[in-house]
Design a protein around this motif. Structure first.
Motif, mmCIF file in Angstrom:
data_model
loop_
_atom_site.group_PDB
_atom_site.id
_atom_site.type_symbol
_atom_site.label_atom_id
_atom_site.label_comp_id
_atom_site.label_asym_id
_atom_site.label_seq_id
_atom_site.Cartn_x
_atom_site.Cartn_y
_atom_site.Cartn_z
ATOM 1 N N LEU A 49 0.896 -1.402 0.182
ATOM 2 C CA LEU A 49 0.051 -0.190 -0.235
ATOM 3 C C LEU A 49 0.773 1.163 -0.097
ATOM 4 O O LEU A 49 0.836 2.336 -0.735
ATOM 5 C CB LEU A 49 -0.549 0.174 1.455
ATOM 6 N N GLU A 50 1.600 1.180 0.640
ATOM 7 C CA GLU A 50 2.746 1.962 0.693
ATOM 8 C C GLU A 50 3.087 2.696 -0.952
ATOM 9 O O GLU A 50 3.503 4.085 -0.910
ATOM 10 C CB GLU A 50 3.794 1.898 1.762
ATOM 11 N N ALA A 51 3.895 1.358 -1.291
ATOM 12 C CA ALA A 51 4.757 1.786 -2.502
ATOM 13 C C ALA A 51 3.611 2.571 -3.513
ATOM 14 O O ALA A 51 3.917 3.234 -4.617
ATOM 15 C CB ALA A 51 5.042 0.802 -3.134
ATOM 16 N N VAL A 55 3.097 6.235 -6.003
ATOM 17 C CA VAL A 55 2.657 6.454 -7.436
ATOM 18 C C VAL A 55 1.700 6.790 -7.854
ATOM 19 O O VAL A 55 1.891 8.208 -8.908
ATOM 20 C CB VAL A 55 2.697 4.875 -7.902
ATOM 21 N N THR A 56 0.766 6.942 -7.176
ATOM 22 C CA THR A 56 -0.972 7.220 -7.442
ATOM 23 C C THR A 56 -0.825 8.760 -6.217
ATOM 24 O O THR A 56 -1.910 9.317 -6.999
ATOM 25 C CB THR A 56 -2.199 6.307 -6.468
ATOM 26 N N GLY A 57 -0.120 9.206 -5.436
ATOM 27 C CA GLY A 57 -0.635 10.256 -4.783
ATOM 28 C C GLY A 57 -1.511 10.067 -3.889
ATOM 29 O O GLY A 57 -2.086 11.127 -2.635
ATOM 30 N N ILE A 58 -2.628 8.910 -3.971
ATOM 31 C CA ILE A 58 -3.228 8.703 -2.729
ATOM 32 C C ILE A 58 -3.018 7.973 -1.323
ATOM 33 O O ILE A 58 -2.276 7.003 -1.669
ATOM 34 C CB ILE A 58 -4.458 7.663 -3.807
ATOM 35 N N SER A 59 -3.681 8.549 -0.391
ATOM 36 C CA SER A 59 -3.136 8.370 1.336
ATOM 37 C C SER A 59 -3.214 6.638 1.321
ATOM 38 O O SER A 59 -3.923 6.198 0.553
ATOM 39 C CB SER A 59 -4.281 9.627 2.112
ATOM 40 N N VAL A 60 -2.525 5.816 2.482
ATOM 41 C CA VAL A 60 -2.636 4.691 2.452
ATOM 42 C C VAL A 60 -4.014 4.440 3.069
ATOM 43 O O VAL A 60 -4.460 3.598 2.249
ATOM 44 C CB VAL A 60 -1.650 4.129 3.167
ATOM 45 N N SER A 61 -4.357 5.362 3.843
ATOM 46 C CA SER A 61 -5.526 5.117 4.830
ATOM 47 C C SER A 61 -6.751 5.302 3.758
ATOM 48 O O SER A 61 -7.358 4.136 3.301
ATOM 49 C CB SER A 61 -5.946 5.956 5.884
ATOM 50 N N THR A 62 -6.765 5.895 2.285
ATOM 51 C CA THR A 62 -7.632 5.673 1.861
ATOM 52 C C THR A 62 -7.479 4.714 0.802
ATOM 53 O O THR A 62 -8.878 3.889 -0.148
ATOM 54 C CB THR A 62 -7.749 7.100 0.532
ATOM 55 N N LEU A 63 -6.519 4.230 0.129
ATOM 56 C CA LEU A 63 -6.184 2.838 -0.282
ATOM 57 C C LEU A 63 -6.875 1.564 -0.076
ATOM 58 O O LEU A 63 -7.429 0.299 -0.520
ATOM 59 C CB LEU A 63 -4.929 2.583 -0.710
ATOM 60 N N SER A 64 -6.400 1.535 1.568
ATOM 61 C CA SER A 64 -7.052 0.500 3.027
ATOM 62 C C SER A 64 -8.521 0.681 2.961
ATOM 63 O O SER A 64 -9.228 -0.828 2.573
ATOM 64 C CB SER A 64 -6.498 0.396 3.655
ATOM 65 N N ARG A 65 -9.676 2.035 3.015
ATOM 66 C CA ARG A 65 -10.671 1.480 2.344
ATOM 67 C C ARG A 65 -11.003 1.337 2.209
ATOM 68 O O ARG A 65 -12.009 0.481 1.688
ATOM 69 C CB ARG A 65 -11.262 2.929 3.474
ATOM 70 N N LEU A 75 -13.923 7.979 -10.279
ATOM 71 C CA LEU A 75 -12.911 8.008 -11.114
ATOM 72 C C LEU A 75 -11.374 8.874 -10.429
ATOM 73 O O LEU A 75 -10.748 7.679 -11.029
ATOM 74 C CB LEU A 75 -13.721 8.965 -12.648
ATOM 75 N N GLU A 76 -11.789 9.752 -9.392
ATOM 76 C CA GLU A 76 -11.155 10.870 -9.337
ATOM 77 C C GLU A 76 -9.495 9.042 -8.505
ATOM 78 O O GLU A 76 -7.922 9.140 -8.485
ATOM 79 C CB GLU A 76 -11.187 11.587 -8.249
ATOM 80 N N ARG A 83 -3.580 3.931 -14.210
ATOM 81 C CA ARG A 83 -2.027 4.246 -14.857
ATOM 82 C C ARG A 83 -1.031 3.425 -13.830
ATOM 83 O O ARG A 83 0.001 3.119 -14.305
ATOM 84 C CB ARG A 83 -1.800 5.506 -14.753
ATOM 85 N N ALA A 84 -0.777 3.433 -12.522
ATOM 86 C CA ALA A 84 0.016 2.530 -11.779
ATOM 87 C C ALA A 84 0.468 1.317 -12.120
ATOM 88 O O ALA A 84 1.036 0.519 -12.651
ATOM 89 C CB ALA A 84 -0.496 2.990 -10.371
ATOM 90 N N HIS A 85 -1.051 0.559 -12.415
ATOM 91 C CA HIS A 85 -0.978 -1.116 -12.705
ATOM 92 C C HIS A 85 -1.032 -1.082 -14.026
ATOM 93 O O HIS A 85 -1.153 -2.017 -14.653
ATOM 94 C CB HIS A 85 -2.172 -1.608 -12.850
#
Length: 219
Positions: A49-51, A55-65, A75-76, A83-85
């Protein structure tokens, strides 16, 4: 629109098919599966999640949720992840495949005519493949609202239109206002196959012709 309103609009969830319960259900099922799918894709690629956050600029907490289903995808969020994947957005969210475009309808058989509908949208312009069997009955011209375009696929078609009595062969076409008394059927002892486009509200058919310059080049 204020900056806060624009931020909310960008982060709003994908529209879940308001107004169509069936479509809303399909979209809802896709959205519910996005979180687990994002987690699986990330783990298959060996990313943390940290990596992914770097790359995406999205916080770890947002990615986890997002992966746990506690945050609805938008879409945001999805575009930077795609793009990252390095994969299409549809593949990332697991969007359903496009439905089978083939029209499956039953032929309509009526008075020596077999009509195979080629469109399934109710109202508006309708397309049919028509097979006309030879008939001994005399033409019985009738009139009704609409506009029709006929193209002969095989056989010979007799068209009675007002004062005209014509015979068309394969590759020939005719178009007419159906308010003029008309009748068409097989000419001779063999069936005729016809492509018919009919507009009940009088829609005219438009056949695209080659540009004039192109025609001159082939003459």
């Amino acid at each position: 629109m204020s900056g806060e309103q624009r931020r909310k609009a960008r982060s709003a969830p994908v529209d879940e098919g308001a107004g169509d319960p069936a479509e809303a259900g399909r979209i809802g099922a896709v959205l519910d599966g996005v979180g687990p799918r994002l987690r699986r894709i990330r783990r298959e690629r060996g990313a943390t999640l940290e990596a992914l956050s770097e790359v995406t600029g999205i916080s770890v907490s947002t990615l986890s949720r997002l992966e746990s289903g506690q945050r609805r995808p938008s879409l945001e969020l999805l575009l930077p992840l795609a793009r990252a994947h390095r994969m299409p957005l549809d593949d990332l969210v697991g969007a359903p495949a496009v439905e089978d475009p083939r029209v499956r309808t039953k032929p309509i058989v009526r008075e020596g005519r077999t009509m195979l509908p080629l469109t399934r949208r109710p109202g508006g312009l309708q397309a049919y493949k028509v097979v006309l069997e030879p008939a001994s009955a005399e033409p019985d011209p009738r009139a009704h609202e609409g506009y029709e375009w006929l193209y002969v696929l095989s056989g010979r078609l007799r068209l009675v239109l007002g004062e005209h009595d014509l015979v068309l062969g394969p590759g020939e076409a005719a178009e007419f206002d159906t308010r003029v008394p008309h009748w068409f059927g097989a000419s001779g002892d063999a069936p005729v196959e016809v492509l018919s486009l009919f507009g009940p509200q009088g829609e005219r058919m438009h056949v695209r012709a080659r540009p004039r310059a192109a025609r001159r080049d082939t003459e």
